[in-house]
Structures are given as structure tokens and as C-alpha cells.
Design a protein around this motif. Sequence first.
Motif: not given
Length: 138
Positions: A69-75
Motif C-alpha cells: 500500500i505504501l509503495h503504491r501510494t508513495a506517488h
Amino acid sequence: MNQDIDRKKTLEQLEGIQWPAPPPNATALVNAAHELRKLPVGSLDAHGLSRLIGQDIGIPWLLPIALNILHRTAHDHSLREFYDDDLLTAALTRTAHVWRSNPRWVTKMKEIIAALDDTSLYVQEDIRTFLKESGDLK
């Protein structure tokens, strides 16, 4: 990362452990943890994940989900969109033992950190601590 987690299962099912009911005078956090353990892990939102991870509950199953989740939403963070600092903090502040158990989690967290900008001072301190400690992980 453990990609073969059956996200339809609850933590109780994945761990094979059913907790007894919380005591009548339990805190809201304890009650929430008991209830969240009964939900399919794939249905947990960032708030539920951060509550459980912050209490070191279900780490082998929940931390990979949180990192995804964090990786996907870092942007989203760089776009000034909603980004869940509570989930990031819960993940960052796990002990070195947790990170040592899976170096791929360390790599994923470093990718997440690299994608973030303009984090709060509190999160910056957690990031510095994580990077310092993860540098020593072998």
C-alpha cells in the motif's frame, strides 16, 4: 515479500490462533485489535493495518500488505494527495528483528522512502532511525 498470502483469510486463520474475548475493561485499542483480527486481511484499510502493525500483531502477514500500500501510494504523497503517515510510521518503527527477518522488506521500505518528499518532522526522525538501523542489518 510474501505474495502468496491468502487475503481472504483472517489473522486468526493465518496464525491458527483464536484470541479469547477481551476483558470487559479493555481499552479501545485492545477491543479494536481483537475485532480486526477477525476480518480478512485483504479487507483491512490503512488505519486498521497501522493499528495492528503498531502493536506488533500479525507482522508476517500484514507488513507485506502495508508495504505494498505504501509503495503504491508513495506517488500520492509528492502530489500532496492523501498519504497515510500513521501506516508509514507503524511500519518504520518495527524492531530491527522484524526487518532482519526479511531483507526484501528493507529494500521495499527504502524504495518507499526514496519516493517521499516533504514528510513531517516526526516521520523524518523515524526514517532516519530506520535507515541507520537498516544499514546494520545483514
